[in-house]
Motif scaffolding. Structure first.
Motif, short mmCIF file in Angstrom:
data_model
loop_
_atom_site.label_atom_id
_atom_site.label_comp_id
_atom_site.label_asym_id
_atom_site.label_seq_id
_atom_site.Cartn_x
_atom_site.Cartn_y
_atom_site.Cartn_z
N LYS A 167 0.76 -1.22 -0.02
CA LYS A 167 -0.02 -0.14 0.09
C LYS A 167 0.93 1.26 -0.11
O LYS A 167 0.61 2.15 -0.68
N ASN A 168 1.90 1.32 0.74
CA ASN A 168 2.79 2.31 0.69
C ASN A 168 3.63 2.65 -0.72
O ASN A 168 3.59 3.74 -1.28
N SER A 169 3.85 1.51 -1.51
CA SER A 169 4.15 1.61 -2.82
C SER A 169 3.05 2.19 -3.74
O SER A 169 3.51 3.40 -4.59
N LEU A 170 1.92 1.87 -3.48
CA LEU A 170 0.67 2.21 -4.23
C LEU A 170 0.43 3.86 -3.90
O LEU A 170 -0.04 4.39 -4.88
N ILE A 171 0.82 4.19 -2.92
CA ILE A 171 0.66 5.76 -2.70
C ILE A 171 1.63 6.52 -2.92
O ILE A 171 1.46 7.54 -3.55
N ILE A 172 3.00 6.18 -2.68
CA ILE A 172 4.01 7.03 -3.01
C ILE A 172 4.36 7.06 -4.60
O ILE A 172 4.48 7.97 -5.22
N VAL A 319 17.13 4.79 -2.12
CA VAL A 319 16.70 6.19 -1.42
C VAL A 319 15.78 6.06 -0.50
O VAL A 319 15.80 6.84 0.75
N VAL A 320 14.92 5.32 -0.53
CA VAL A 320 13.82 5.06 0.45
C VAL A 320 14.38 4.55 1.75
O VAL A 320 13.89 5.10 3.05
N LEU A 321 15.57 3.87 1.78
CA LEU A 321 16.37 3.51 3.13
C LEU A 321 16.91 4.65 3.72
O LEU A 321 17.05 4.51 4.77
N PHE A 322 17.26 5.41 2.95
CA PHE A 322 18.22 6.66 3.33
C PHE A 322 17.08 7.99 3.86
O PHE A 322 17.29 8.46 4.93
N VAL A 323 16.00 8.06 2.99
CA VAL A 323 14.91 9.25 3.37
C VAL A 323 13.96 8.53 4.20
O VAL A 323 13.51 9.59 5.15
N GLY A 324 13.43 7.70 3.95
CA GLY A 324 12.25 7.16 4.84
C GLY A 324 12.36 6.59 6.18
O GLY A 324 13.70 6.52 6.42
N SER A 325 11.36 6.27 6.54
CA SER A 325 11.36 5.55 7.90
C SER A 325 10.43 4.18 7.70
O SER A 325 10.03 4.22 6.74
N ALA A 326 10.26 3.57 8.81
CA ALA A 326 9.53 2.46 9.17
C ALA A 326 8.06 2.53 8.48
O ALA A 326 7.55 1.53 7.98
N SER A 327 7.65 3.62 8.96
CA SER A 327 6.02 3.92 8.43
C SER A 327 6.08 4.11 6.91
O SER A 327 4.99 3.88 6.23
N GLN A 328 7.26 4.58 6.14
CA GLN A 328 7.16 4.54 4.60
C GLN A 328 7.88 3.46 3.87
O GLN A 328 8.38 3.21 2.80
N LYS A 329 7.83 2.14 4.74
CA LYS A 329 8.29 0.89 4.17
C LYS A 329 7.75 0.56 2.84
O LYS A 329 6.47 0.24 3.05
N THR A 330 8.46 0.69 1.77
CA THR A 330 7.65 0.06 0.47
C THR A 330 8.07 -1.30 0.39
O THR A 330 8.68 -2.03 0.93
N LEU A 331 7.62 -1.79 -0.96
CA LEU A 331 7.43 -3.11 -1.36
C LEU A 331 9.11 -3.64 -1.49
O LEU A 331 9.40 -4.63 -0.87
N PRO A 332 9.77 -2.86 -2.41
CA PRO A 332 11.07 -3.17 -2.38
C PRO A 332 11.97 -3.33 -1.07
O PRO A 332 12.80 -3.95 -0.75
#
Length: 381
Positions: A167-172, A319-332
């Motif tokens: 769902k995070n991936s489908l939002i982002i 990039v999401v590993l550097f910029v995001g947090s656990a709440s924004q964990k995407t599918l990859p």
């Protein structure tokens, strides 16, 4: 049988004898097929049955299946060579060397394609493994229905962690794509104007995220968006989770802009500037000219760039590993975590789903590219 003999040969002489014996059997079978059958259809059926029987004798149902395919290809190749069908469709004045290069080039391209696509093809059947293994089980090799299962796909659609990341991936990804398309399209149109100073330097800067190593871009984005995140949280009072989504979306939008710029710029190469001048002479304002005249013609390039930007955002993990947090964990990110911390075969099912999505999107890109060429008169309708 030839494969079995080659793999079990103990020395070079036995290996050579196996190869020569296989060549002799192939020549004899080819002569028999040409002597007995007048058409390739009947020969392909008989050859498939013979090769399937040989595969079943030295292997299993899997060997019989691949043996049947090999038999069909063998018989078709024999008739193709004997009746000189390789000359069909080629200019009659081509020399033997030119014909050889014609098919040799295609063979090289096919070999490269197979080399690139084989790792993906291995993942697809493994995702249906009934066991929690990353290898083919004996049941799978025998094509035993007991060796196949959809349990990894069920785990993906029922596991809360996987569904949250999906769902995070489908939002982002869609929001980042919209931003990339908007900015990239405007930038491409602006840079296509001859009076813009420093066009080359600006273009180089805009497509630099595609050129610079991703780890360097991710490090720079970490420091840059950390400052922006602190400002949004401390000064404007935004929620931390919301700010995290904003940072990831903006970072992915930056990665997608170069793809949009390149595809739209390529579309604008064949754009007739006299159309916009004619619209202006008819009293249309710049906005009307853009949406009614220019946009319909460059739309295939815009959509193609948007699809590339979507794929980039949907598959991105560094990039999401550097910029995001656990709440924004995407599918990859979830797949990366699954490989590093807990090796779960569900990753194979997710990888298969991503491959199917990517193939569908790339098919749309190719259809749009052909439509763009037809609109610009570069190919027949």
């Amino acid at each position: 049988m030839l494969v079995a003999g080659v793999t079990t040969a103990e020395d070079f002489s036995e290996f050579l004898l196996t190869i020569l014996g296989g060549v002799g059997l192939s020549v004899a079978l080819a002569y028999a097929l040409l002597s007995i059958f007048g058409t390739h259809v009947a020969a392909m059926i008989v050859s498939a049955l013979l090769f399937a029987a040989a595969g079943l004798a030295v292997g299993s149902l899997g060997g019989a299946f691949f043996g049947a395919i090999g038999g069909v290809l063998f018989a078709r190749l024999v008739f193709w060579l004997h009746f000189r069908e390789y000359r069909r469709g080629l200019p009659p004045y081509l020399t033997a060397e030119q014909v050889l290069w014609h098919y040799g080039f295609r063979f090289i391209c096919a070999a490269i394609f197979i080399f690139l696509i084989t790792p993906i093809l291995v993942v697809l059947p493994l995702s249906f493994n009934a066991e929690n293994f990353f290898t083919f089980t004996p049941e799978m090799l025998r094509f035993d229905p007991e060796g196949y299962s959809l349990k990894h796909y069920r785990d993906f659609f029922t596991n809360n962690e996987w569904q949250r990341s999906f769902k995070n991936s489908l939002i982002i990804a869609p929001i980042a794509t919209i931003i990339s398309v908007s900015l990239g399209t405007l930038a491409a149109i602006g840079l296509s104007q001859s009076h813009v100073p420093g066009r080359r330097a600006i273009m180089a800067m805009l497509i630099s995220p595609m050129i610079v190593p991703l780890i360097i871009s991710a490090t720079g984005m970490f420091f840059f968006y950390s400052s922006i995140g602190n400002f949004l949280e401390d000064s404007l009072g935004f929620n931390k989770t919301f700010v995290g989504y904003v940072k990831v979306i903006l970072a992915h939008a930056v990665l997608g802009v170069p793809f949009v710029i390149i595809t739209v710029t390529a579309t604008l190469v064949g754009f007739d500037r006299s159309l916009t001048r004619a619209a202006a002479n008819m009293g249309a304002d710049p906005m009307t000219t853009f949406f009614r005249v220019q946009m319909p013609l460059i739309l295939p390039g815009v959509i193609s760039g948007g699809l590339f930007a979507f794929i980039t955002s949907f598959d991105e993990v560094v990039v999401v590993l550097f910029v995001g947090s656990a709440s924004q964990k995407t599918l990859p990110w979830q797949m990366f975590t699954g490989l590093r911390e807990q090796i779960s075969p569900t990753i194979l099912a997710v990888a298969t789903i991503l491959v199917v999505i990517s193939i569908a999107l790339l098919t749309v890109v190719e259809l749009l590219r052909r439509r763009s060429e037809r609109l610009r008169g570069m190919s027949p309708g």
